[in-house]
Every structure is written in structure tokens, then in C-alpha cells.
Design an enzyme around this catalytic site. Structure first.
Site, PDB file in Angstrom:
ATOM      1  N   GLY A   1      12.815  -1.572  -8.382  1.00 18.05           N
ATOM      2  CA  GLY A   1      11.990  -0.760  -9.259  1.00 18.05           C
ATOM      3  C   GLY A   1      11.801   0.623  -8.684  1.00 18.05           C
ATOM      4  O   GLY A   1      11.953   0.838  -7.487  1.00 18.05           O
ATOM      5  N   VAL A   2      11.498   1.568  -9.560  1.00 13.38           N
ATOM      6  CA  VAL A   2      11.220   2.930  -9.129  1.00 13.38           C
ATOM      7  C   VAL A   2       9.986   3.375  -9.893  1.00 13.38           C
ATOM      8  O   VAL A   2       9.908   3.197 -11.101  1.00 13.38           O
ATOM      9  CB  VAL A   2      12.393   3.879  -9.451  1.00 13.38           C
ATOM     10  CG1 VAL A   2      12.098   5.276  -8.964  1.00 13.38           C
ATOM     11  CG2 VAL A   2      13.684   3.357  -8.829  1.00 13.38           C
TER      12      VAL A   2
ATOM     13  N   ASP B   1      -4.364   2.712 -14.712  1.00 12.87           N
ATOM     14  CA  ASP B   1      -2.972   2.834 -15.141  1.00 12.87           C
ATOM     15  C   ASP B   1      -2.461   1.493 -15.660  1.00 12.87           C
ATOM     16  O   ASP B   1      -1.469   0.960 -15.188  1.00 12.87           O
ATOM     17  CB  ASP B   1      -2.108   3.354 -13.986  1.00 12.87           C
ATOM     18  CG  ASP B   1      -0.786   3.944 -14.476  1.00 12.87           C
ATOM     19  OD1 ASP B   1      -0.655   4.195 -15.694  1.00 12.87           O
ATOM     20  OD2 ASP B   1       0.113   4.149 -13.647  1.00 12.87           O
TER      21      ASP B   1
ATOM     22  N   LYS C   1       7.327  -1.534  -1.146  1.00 11.58           N
ATOM     23  CA  LYS C   1       7.168  -0.319  -1.925  1.00 11.58           C
ATOM     24  C   LYS C   1       7.114   0.854  -0.954  1.00 11.58           C
ATOM     25  O   LYS C   1       6.197   0.944  -0.150  1.00 11.58           O
ATOM     26  CB  LYS C   1       5.867  -0.452  -2.711  1.00 11.58           C
ATOM     27  CG  LYS C   1       5.591   0.600  -3.719  1.00 11.58           C
ATOM     28  CD  LYS C   1       4.416   0.113  -4.571  1.00 11.58           C
ATOM     29  CE  LYS C   1       3.721   1.251  -5.262  1.00 11.58           C
ATOM     30  NZ  LYS C   1       2.507   0.817  -5.953  1.00 11.58           N
TER      31      LYS C   1
ATOM     32  N   GLY D   1       6.219   6.148  -9.774  1.00 10.93           N
ATOM     33  CA  GLY D   1       5.709   7.447  -9.364  1.00 10.93           C
ATOM     34  C   GLY D   1       5.578   7.520  -7.849  1.00 10.93           C
ATOM     35  O   GLY D   1       5.710   8.572  -7.246  1.00 10.93           O
ATOM     36  N   PHE D   2       5.358   6.382  -7.247  1.00 11.05           N
ATOM     37  CA  PHE D   2       5.117   6.325  -5.821  1.00 11.05           C
ATOM     38  C   PHE D   2       6.407   6.375  -5.023  1.00 11.05           C
ATOM     39  O   PHE D   2       6.459   6.895  -3.923  1.00 11.05           O
ATOM     40  CB  PHE D   2       4.373   5.008  -5.536  1.00 11.05           C
ATOM     41  CG  PHE D   2       3.992   4.789  -4.106  1.00 11.05           C
ATOM     42  CD1 PHE D   2       2.875   5.402  -3.583  1.00 11.05           C
ATOM     43  CD2 PHE D   2       4.736   3.945  -3.291  1.00 11.05           C
ATOM     44  CE1 PHE D   2       2.504   5.182  -2.262  1.00 11.05           C
ATOM     45  CE2 PHE D   2       4.371   3.728  -1.973  1.00 11.05           C
ATOM     46  CZ  PHE D   2       3.250   4.350  -1.461  1.00 11.05           C
ATOM     47  N   GLY D   3       7.467   5.854  -5.585  1.00 18.04           N
ATOM     48  CA  GLY D   3       8.743   5.796  -4.875  1.00 18.04           C
ATOM     49  C   GLY D   3       9.486   4.530  -5.281  1.00 18.04           C
ATOM     50  O   GLY D   3       9.201   3.935  -6.319  1.00 18.04           O
ATOM     51  N   LYS D   4      10.425   4.117  -4.433  1.00 13.97           N
ATOM     52  CA  LYS D   4      11.236   2.955  -4.785  1.00 13.97           C
ATOM     53  C   LYS D   4      10.622   1.650  -4.305  1.00 13.97           C
ATOM     54  O   LYS D   4       9.914   1.624  -3.296  1.00 13.97           O
ATOM     55  CB  LYS D   4      12.620   3.090  -4.164  1.00 13.97           C
ATOM     56  CG  LYS D   4      13.485   4.134  -4.847  1.00 13.97           C
ATOM     57  CD  LYS D   4      14.878   4.139  -4.237  1.00 13.97           C
ATOM     58  CE  LYS D   4      15.741   5.218  -4.890  1.00 13.97           C
ATOM     59  NZ  LYS D   4      16.975   5.458  -4.158  1.00 13.97           N
TER      60      LYS D   4
END
Ligand SMILES: *[C@@H]1O[C@H](CO)[C@@H](O)[C@H](O)[C@H]1NC(C)=O
Ligand SMILES: *[C@@H]1O[C@H](CO)[C@@H](O)[C@H](O)[C@H]1NC(C)=O
Ligand SMILES: *[C@@H]1O[C@H](CO)[C@@H](O)[C@H](O)[C@H]1NC(C)=O
Ligand SMILES: *[C@@H]1O[C@H](CO)[C@@H](O)[C@H](O)[C@H]1NC(C)=O
Ligand SMILES: *[C@@H]1O[C@H](CO)[C@@H](O)[C@H](O)[C@H]1NC(C)=O
Ligand SMILES: *[C@@H]1O[C@H](CO)[C@@H](O)[C@H](O)[C@H]1NC(C)=O
Ligand SMILES: *[C@@H]1O[C@H](CO)[C@@H](O)[C@H](O)[C@H]1NC(C)=O
Ligand SMILES: *[C@@H]1O[C@H](CO)[C@@H](O)[C@H](O)[C@H]1NC(C)=O
Ligand SMILES: *[C@@H]1O[C@H](CO)[C@@H](O)[C@H](O)[C@H]1NC(C)=O
Length: 879
Positions: free
Chosen positions: A542-543, A659, A563, A545-548
Site C-alpha cells: 500500500g501507499v 480520516d 509502514k 500520505g505517510f509513505g509506503k
């Protein structure tokens, strides 16, 4: 690292459990009246001209004011001392007092305190600051009593640097035989070296508190141990699975810190806590504060799994000394003997087989301790390891182990010395230095303080209110979800809150890790690299807003989600730490569990439970996955609602997710929904505020219009977003789809257009057409509509939503049952094609109903009262 020395060199001595000793020795009224009387208390702010009060409200006497009055504790051989003070405040210090004053000695000097004979705590505080012409790195200190060498030639700046701490705190316990306790301060021998000290605390303590006859396990008989003439230095004092307990909260002024840093291996067990008070049984009530016994670490709920690992803590020590280890126990879950029986290992040797806390105390919620001595010989590995492992010989009900607290003391050697070798220098900052890489002993001595204080700091900085879980596993049903959001009735949750706000008066910087890791494990960067095969791109799952997000594997084979924060990502350090603080405190069946984190090298990495079925969104559209049945979708919505409901109400202060969307609802291998991604979470409104003002964050298409306009955040903002999720689940399309005709772009608007006409069925997922009962769809549509109300006030709470969804499920299942009753072949045919669970025998349906009903009343269904359910069931038109 050298290999572990053969265990046979280490002798494990068992100091006969206080249990029997209290029976034998303290039955006499005289010593059981050893109620806490602190005859002598001195708290000296060295070099200060006036008395000072610290942030915990304790008064420190300025010793300069005392010498002026001619009634000094301080005897100077040649008058060569200097009162120093610093106006440079270091924000990383826990307090100004006693750190910002010092007394500097350029020749030997003596403090002598009139005391009554007996055991006393000596606490010394060191924070060398430059005071012209004295420079901090010339502070080299020897501290002796008449009998013991407490510290020898300690270069304070060096130790602080090597161990990465901001100040040095030392605690000793010595037996004073005369009427004075003397402390000699001697400067180091090099040319400019001087001795110094910032603060001294002397306090009498119960003589027999840490005293026992010892039993050598390997020999099997009892030997007297020379404790009466022995001084102790506190190395570690841990409130296992609990919060930091400050000096002011302990009857003996002791500091207790969390144990996470010392846990070994991926298997951390679970943190248990109760809020009812425990009783001290045969112990004195000052043995440890209530909070030590109220929290415990135990293994998992899975018997088979528990047989595969030891619950292990590892400490680094100076190998040439003998250590006194006290383990604190209190059973918090089981009230019978032979329900939890385990072996205690020390340095891999059996120290106590088949320990059963209830057998030792006589019941649940009763505290007890076990005392051990560990003798080291030259050449032994400088580590002290405590391991717990279930002992199943007596066929106990559960294969599990428990520990509430640990104290580790170093005993002086035969010459009366307590000083070990200096710590190894800190590895160069370019290397990924991990706080879990244990250094040498004095490293940890100081770290125990730093770590705790650092945790306090971040708690304060983030303003996170730590709330305690009032969760208790029920003795029955070891497999049932163990984390219940239900507060224990009759418990004043504010007591915890106020305790933490006391804590937050300390504004402390971080010493070791800036993150309090109450229930999560620390991973080093190399460990993370190994876990993810060097962030192998094929492992990306997954990718965001925080990163991969990568799929990773722990050393024991457990699959995890890793994460990795992208340093330039919008979600910055604050969010990262917020997420750790929040997640490590939150445990719920419908929240994704944080396993650990890594902060090395400015990396921000979070390690979570792996959710085999990924985000809900992929099961709705776009990923080519098989469609979910209506029942599955309802179950998932109900699960997510429970998770959010818990966030909003289960905590002392509600937490707003901020969110909520279908990519943040993850599914495990059984399609159980878990809410994830608390990166944007903020604690909810407190009593005197109705909203939290904050910059608008969240995802387009899910944003509460009210929040967007006014930048005011309430729980109802999550409710709005959840309404969008409900529609997405029903319609199987993205919240915003710009490729559609203009009026259809925003799903919420489009769906409400149809809902208001009573024709929501026109736009539902084609897969569901004909497979949802009218009533169930109606209830579901109404629920979504209420969530999307323009004004937050008009929106329901997550609790209301939960019950409406439960009801929609009930309606769906009832209609499915009805259809079963008809012999209409067309209906049968539809059933077969549709959802597997509709194709059930009558008994299956009954079973399903029963289990569903019981689920509604089970603990898992949390806060909403049974009567609320009931009224809804008897009055289907009611909502
Ligand atoms: C500081 O406190 C001590 C003990 O309470 C007292 O004797 C002394 O007078 C105080 N000094 C000043 C300057 O107030
Ligand atoms: C103490 O250690 C520092 C290095 O941290 C060194 O520069 C200093 O010379 C040492 N002081 C003495 C008196 O040895
Ligand atoms: C302290 O020392 C005295 C004199 O040696 C001894 O009688 C007493 O038992 C000791 N007490 C403790 C608590 O160690
Ligand atoms: C411990 O017990 C004594 C009486 O035996 C009581 O006075 C005291 O307040 C208790 N202390 C704590 C911390 O509970
Ligand atoms: C638990 O620790 C003991 C002592 O170190 C060891 O003998 C045993 O193999 C360990 N068990 C497991 C399952 O790791
Ligand atoms: C332990 O003592 C031996 C001699 O008894 C000494 O050679 C060794 O350096 C000491 N080790 C430590 C870590 O202090
Ligand atoms: C369990 O307890 C028995 C009896 O005390 C002991 O012999 C054994 O070593 C213990 N440990 C295991 C793993 O069985
Ligand atoms: C600690 O030091 C005292 C005084 O030198 C000595 O009598 C005692 O035996 C020492 N304790 C140990 C455990 O060696
Ligand atoms: C325990 O700590 C020591 C030093 O701190 C380290 O060398 C050792 O590898 C650790 N053991 C485990 C099992 O983590």
C-alpha cells in the site's frame, strides 16, 4: 557480542519468598508494625542560597542558606568549595530544581546528616554545567560513605555522552550504623578535575524491606546472605506494562518506569490492567504503589502459541557484581489455583519452577513478591535475563505467565565498592544506533531514568491524556476478545487523568527515545531491513500520505505490515508520534494493533498486525476481487462502527479519527473489520470545549462540510465520513469520481438525491440488486442519510449508528429466513446464486440468529445498553 557464558557459572540464588519469610519473621506485632515511618528526610539543593520547590511540590533546602546560619551539614576540609548556579535552562531537564544549582568541590568535602541508625535511601543528582572557570567536562566524581564506595572516578560528561542522557541520577540504599550518614565527595586526580553535586536526598526506609534469608536453588538449602552489611544500588525499577510512576506518587519516593525497552523478541504478550485496587496480602503496603500491581504483562490468549515462546526481559549489568532481583506479582484475571502456572528463569536457569500466583497469595488481586540473587563471576556475559514460561505439568487451565513489576539492585562487592567500569563510548552517530542495543551497565543505570523521563516528556508535549484500560479478561472463554472498552463500573476514571496531568508538569526532553512505548515494541532499523528484505518493492502492499506500506516477517514467522514514513510526507513527526502514543494504548477487536515502531536515523516506521484481506475499498470496486455479500458488508460496517464508537467513547477523552474512509478500514483473514490509520487523530473535546480547532485534514469526498467551513472538529465529523463509507459500501463506487457526469461526481450528493426520493435502490451495487431485503436497505439508507446531515448536531452518534446497522442486519436475516420458509422455487434459486449464508438450513438460521443476538449482548457490543437494543427489537418502527 561474545557468546553467552555457560549458565553453570552463574549461580542462581533464591531468597526465600517473602511469603514464607513474612510468615516466619513478621508475624510478631513489633515488626509487622513496620508501618512506614520516614524519620529522616533531607532534600538538599546543593549550592542554592534559598529553599526551592520543585514541580512535584517538594521543598529542597538550599545548603548555602544553612551554612550561613552556621548549622551546616557540610564540612569542608579547606573551605575549597564553590556555590554555582546556572541561568541557562535546558528544556530537556525534568525540572530546574535541583539541577540548576551545584556545589563544586576542588578538594575533598563531607556532608554529614544526623540520622537514626538503619537503612536509608541516598539519591544523588548530577548535571554538570559550565561555571567559569570550571568546565563541565572536568567534573570527575568519587562519592563514599564511611563504609561504601558508591561512585569512583566517574567522569560525568563522559558518562552522559556515552549513555545519551541529560543528567545522572543515582539511588543507593545503605545501612547506617551510627548517628550520622556521611557522604564524602572527592575530586578526580587529573589537574583541573573537580567534584560536584546538584542535589542530595536522604530518606529513611523500612529496615527489613529488602532483607531476606536466602535459599540457593542449585544447592537446595538455605544460606544466610550478608545483606545487613551490604549497600544496594538501584539499577532498574519497572512498572511492567504500566505508566511511569513519579517519585511523589511512591510512598518511598521511588521512580518506576515502563518495561517495553527491556522486552526481548517479537512476542510481547499483552498488557493487562485493572482499575480496582489490589490488596497487599502479607506485604507491607509500601512495597510498591498500587499502580505496579494494577498492571501486568501476560502472554497471549492462545495456549498453543504461548508454548512457543518465553516472555523475556533482558537487562545489561556489570558482570562482576551480585544482583538482587525482586519480582512483583498480582493475579488480575484468575481467582483459582492452577489456572496460570509458570516457570521463572534467570539467565536461562530455572529459578522458580511452577509458580502459581494465586497459590502464593490465596486469591486474585493480592500482591506478592519473589526475591532472587544472581551471582556473576568474572567473564560472565554482562546481561541479566528474566524469562517466564508456562509450566503445564499440573495441567493448568491456561498456559500463561504474568509479571507486574521488577526491581534490580546491584550489591556492593566484598570491598564495599559499587562502581563498575565506565560505559563504552557511544557508537558514532552515523551508525544506526538503536536504543535497544544494550550498552554497558552504567548506560542502563542512567537510562532507566532517562527513558522514563523521556516518556513523561512526550506525554506532556503531545498533551495526550493517558487513560487506563479498565479492561479485564474474563476467566472464562480464554479465546474471546480480551480488550473491552467498557470502563469498570464504579471506577473514577478521572483519577488516572489527574495523575497524568501531574506528570505533565514535568517538561522533560527525551533522552533515549522520544517516544513513550508503553505497549509497543522498539525495532532497530537493521531489524526492519531484515523484516522487509531491505524494503523490497515487491513487498509493497500500500501507499498512503505517510509513505509506503510493506509486508514484513518477524523472526518468529509472524507476518506484519511495515509502514515507512517518507521524510517529506505531509504526515510528519508529530503525526507519527501521535499515532504511536494512541495506538499503543488502544486495544480493541476492531482497531488495527500496533506491534512496534522504529525511530532510528530519522526513520519513522510503524509495524502493525498484518491484515490479510487489506482495505475494504478493494473488496468493493476497482481491484477485481470477488464481491462481498450484503451480510458481509453489514458485518464489516458494524465492526468499523464498533471501532469508531470505541475511539469516541471508550477513552477517558474521546478520540476523533479524522480520516474515516474505506481505505482505512482493513479486513483480517476472517473479514473482520479493523479501523486503521490514526495518524491524523487528535484527542477529542474535553469537558469545557465542544470542539477542537485544528487545520483541516482528511480526505476529499469524506470531509464533513461543517468541519470544512468552520475548521471545527467534533466526533460528528467522523460520523459524516462514516456516512460516506456506508454509501460506498452500498453503491460500490468511489466517494468522488470525476469521470462521471457532473451531478454524479460526488457520491454523497448523488445518493442523497435518490434517498430523498425513496429510490436509493436505483443506484446500489448491481451485484446486490435483488439480494437485499427492502427493509434492510431502507434502514441502511436512512442511517447513511442521518450521518450526512448538514449540521453535526443532527447526526447520530456512532453508538446509534451501530444499533441501526445491527438492526439492518437483523432485518436482512429475518427476511432471509422468511424466504427460506416459502417454497417458491424462484426465491430458492436467487438464494443459491446470492449470498452463501442465505442458503442455509433452518437450524443454521436459528443458530445464526442466536449467535447474533448473543453477540449483541456480549461485551464486544460495548457501551450501548441492552435495553436500547431491546427497545429497538420490540419496536421495529422506532428508528
Ligand atoms: C529552608 O528550610 C529549612 C528547613 O525547613 C529552614 O530551616 C530554613 O530556614 C529555610 N531557609 C530559608 C532561607 O528560608
Ligand atoms: C571527561 O571526558 C571527556 C570526554 O567526554 C574528556 O574530554 C575529558 O577530558 C574527561 N575529563 C577528565 C578530567 O578526564
Ligand atoms: C544495620 O547494621 C547493624 C549493625 O551492623 C545491624 O545490627 C542491623 O541488622 C543492620 N540493619 C540492616 C537493616 O541492615
Ligand atoms: C498503609 O497502611 C497504613 C496503615 O497500616 C496507612 O496508614 C497508610 O495510609 C497506608 N498507605 C498507603 C499508601 O496505602
Ligand atoms: C524458554 O527459556 C528457557 C530457558 O532459557 C529455554 O530452555 C526454553 O527453551 C525456552 N522456551 C522457548 C519455547 O523458547
Ligand atoms: C571483573 O573482575 C576481573 C578481575 O576480578 C577483571 O579482570 C575484569 O576486568 C572485571 N570485569 C569487569 C567488567 O569489571
Ligand atoms: C515444571 O514443573 C516441574 C515440577 O516442579 C519441573 O520439574 C519442570 O522442570 C517444570 N518445567 C517444565 C518445562 O516442565
Ligand atoms: C559489602 O560491603 C561490606 C563492607 O565492606 C561488606 O561487609 C559486605 O560483605 C559486602 N557485601 C557483599 C555482598 O560482599
Ligand atoms: C541482552 O542484552 C545484551 C547486552 O545488552 C545483548 O548482548 C544480548 O544480545 C541481549 N540478548 C537478547 C536475547 O536480546
Amino acid at each position: 557480542m561474545p557468546k553467552m557464558a555457560p549458565p553453570s557459572i552463574l549461580t542462581v540464588v533464591f531468597l526465600s519468598s517473602l511469603l514464607s519469610c513474612y510468615f516466619l519473621c513478621f508475624i510478631s506485632p513489633v515488626s509487622s508494625a513496620s508501618a512506614l515511618v520516614r524519620k529522616d528526610i533531607y532534600r538538599i539543593s546543593c549550592g542554592a542560597a534559598s529553599n526551592q520547590t520543585d514541580s512535584e511540590g517538594r521543598v529542597w533546602i538550599g545548603d548555602a542558606s544553612i551554612s550561613a546560619s552556621g548549622n551546616s551539614y557540610l564540612n569542608l576540609n579547606a573551605g575549597k568549595d564553590v556555590s554555582a548556579s546556572s541561568s541557562t535552562q535546558n528544556t530537556q531537564l525534568p525540572d530546574n530544581t535541583p539541577y540548576l544549582n551545584a556545589r563544586i568541590f576542588t578538594s575533598p568535602a563531607t556532608y554529614s546528616f544526623p540520622v537514626s541508625p538503619g537503612r536509608h535511601w541516598i539519591r544523588l543528582y548530577f548535571y554538570p554545567f559550565g561555571f567559569s572557570p570550571f568546565i563541565a567536562s572536568d567534573a570527575v566524581v568519587t562519592v563514599q560513605t564511611d563504609t561504601y564506595a558508591l561512585m569512583q572516578n566517574v567522569n560525568l560528561s563522559y558518562v552522559m555522552d556515552a549513555t545519551n542522557v541529560v543528567f545522572i541520577f543515582k539511588e543507593f540504599s545503605v545501612n547506617v550504623t551510627g548517628n550520622f550518614l556521611t557522604l564524602n565527595f572527592i575530586p578526580g586526580s587529573s589537574r583541573n578535575a573537580y567534584a560536584m553535586v546538584n542535589g542530595i536526598e536522604i530518606s529513611s526506609m523500612p529496615d527489613d524491606m529488602y532483607e531476606n534469608t536466602l535459599l540457593t536453588v542449585s544447592i537446595g538449602n538455605s544460606i544466610p546472605y550478608p545483606l545487613p552489611g551490604t549497600a544496594l544500588e538501584t539499577m532498574f525499577r519497572l512498572n511492567v506494562a504500566g505508566q511511569t510512576i513519579l517519585e511523589s506518587a511512591d510512598p518511598l519516593g521511588r521512580l518506576w518506569s515502563n518495561d517495553m525497552e527491556y522486552l526481548v523478541g517479537a512476542r510481547q504478550g499483552t498488557a493487562d490492567s485493572v482499575s480496582n485496587s489490589v490488596t497487599y496480602g502479607k506485604l507491607d503496603n509500601f512495597t510498591a504503589p498500587q499502580d505496579v500491581y494494577n498492571t501486568a504483562r501476560s502472554m497471549t490468549n492462545d495456549n498453543a502459541l504461548n508454548l512457543q515462546f518465553n516472555l523475556t526481559w533482558n537487562f545489561s549489568v556489570d558482570a562482576n557484581f551480585t544482583y538482587y532481583v525482586r519480582l512483583h506479582f498480582c493475579e488480575l484475571e484468575y481467582d483459582q489455583m492452577n489456572m496460570r502456572v509458570f516457570d521463572i528463569y534467570m539467565n536461562k536457569q530455572m529459578a522458580f519452577p511452577q509458580y502459581d500466583v494465586v497459590a502464593a497469595t490465596g486469591g486474585e488481586f493480592i500482591a506478592t513478591v519473589l526475591d532472587f540473587a544472581l551471582l556473576y563471576s568474572p567473564g560472565d556475559e554482562p546481561t541479566l535475563e528474566i524469562g517466564l514460561y508456562p509450566n503445564i505439568t499440573s495441567k493448568p487451565s491456561y498456559y500463561n505467565a504474568i509479571l507486574n513489576g521488577v526491581e534490580i539492585f546491584k550489591l556492593n562487592d566484598t570491598t564495599g565498592n559499587l562502581q563498575g567500569p565506565p560505559p563504552a563510548p557511544r557508537p558514532s552517530p552515523n551508525l544506526p544506533a538503536s536504543p535497544s542495543t544494550k550498552g554497558s551497565s552504567s548506560h542502563k543505570i542512567v537510562k532507566i531514568v532517562g527513558g522514563a523521563a523521556g516518556a513523561v516528556a512526550v506525554m506532556a508535549a503531545l498533551g495526550i491524556i493517558a487513560f487506563c484500560f479498565c479492561c479485564r479478561r474474563k476467566a472464562s472463554g480464554g479465546r474471546s476478545p480480551s480488550w473491552l472498552p467498557l470502563p469498570n463500573p464504579g471506577v473514577n476514571s478521572h483519577s488516572t487523568v489527574s495523575k497524568v496531568s501531574t506528570t505533565s508538569r514535568k517538561t522533560v526532553g527525551s533522552y533515549v527515545s522520544s517516544v513513550p512505548s508503553s505497549n509497543s515494541r522498539y525495532f532497530s532499523f537493521p531489524e526492519i531491513l531484515e523484516m522487509t528484505n531491505n524494503f523490497d518493492d515487491t513487498r509493497v502492499i500500500g501507499v498512503g500520505g505517510f509513505g509506503k506500506v510493506y509486508k514484513g516477517t518477524l523472526e518468529d514467522g509472524t507476518t506484519v505490515a511495515v509502514k515507512r514514513g517518507n521524510p517529506t510526507s505531509e504526515q510528519g513527526v508529530t503525526e507519527f508520534q501521535t499515532e504511536i502514543v494512541l495506538l499503543s494504548k488502544l486495544r480493541h477487536r476492531h482497531l488495527v494493533s500496533l506491534i512496534g515502531f522504529c525511530e532510528d536515523d530519522s526513520e519513522m516506521i510503524l509495524v502493525y498486525d498484518y491484515m490479510a484481506n487489506g482495505p475494504l475499498r478493494g473488496h468493493l470496486y476497482g481491484a477485481g476481487l470477488p464481491s462481498l455479500s450484503w451480510k458481509q458488508r453489514l458485518d464489516i460496517c458494524i465492526g468499523a462502527a464498533k471501532g469508531l464508537h470505541y475511539l469516541h467513547t471508550g477513552a477517558a477523552h474521546g478520540i476523533i479519527h479524522r480520516d474515516v474512509k474505506t481505505t482505512n478500514i482493513l479486513l483480517d483473514e476472517n473479514f473482520v473489520a479493523k479501523v486503521s490509520d490514526f495518524g491524523l487523530s487528535k484527542t477529542g473535546p474535553s469537558l469545557d470545549h465542544t470542539h477542537v480547532s485544528t487545520a483541516v485534514k482528511g480526505s476529499f469526498g469524506y470531509l464533513d462540510p461543517e468541519y470544512f467551513r468552520r475548521q471545527q472538529l467534533t466526533e460528528k465529523s467522523d460520523v459524516y465520513s462514516f456516512g460516506v463509507v456506508l454509501l460506498e459500501v452500498l453503491c460500490a463506487r468511489p466517494a468522488i469520481n470525476p469521470t462521471l457526469p457532473r451531478e454524479q461526481v460526488n457520491m454523497a450528493e448523488w445518493a442523497m438525491h435518490w434517498q430523498k426520493k425513496g429510490m436509493l435502490d436505483q443506484i446500489i451495487d448491481p451485484y446486490l440488486v435483488g439480494k437485499i431485503s427492502k427493509e434492510s436497505l431502507k434502514k441502511f439508507g436512512e442511517t447513511a442519510e442521518k450521518c450526512l446531515a448538514e449540521s453535526g448536531l443532527d447526526r447520530p452518534t456512532m453508538g446509534d449508528i451501530l444499533w441501526n446497522l445491527e438492526y439492518a442486519l437483523q432485518l436482512h436475516e429475518t427476511s432471509a429466513e422468511k424466504e427460506m420458509d416459502t417454497s417458491n422455487p424462484r426465491v430458492k434459486e436467487i438464494n443459491v446464486k446470492v449470498v452463501p449464508e442465505v442458503e442455509l438450513s433452518e437450524t443454521d438460521v436459528k443458530k445464526m440468529e442466536t449467535s447474533h443476538n448473543s453477540a449483541m449482548f456480549s461485551e464486544d457490543s460495548d457501551e450501548t445498553s441492552a435495553s436500547a437494543v431491546f427497545s429497538q427489537l420490540v419496536n421495529p418502527q422506532g428508528r
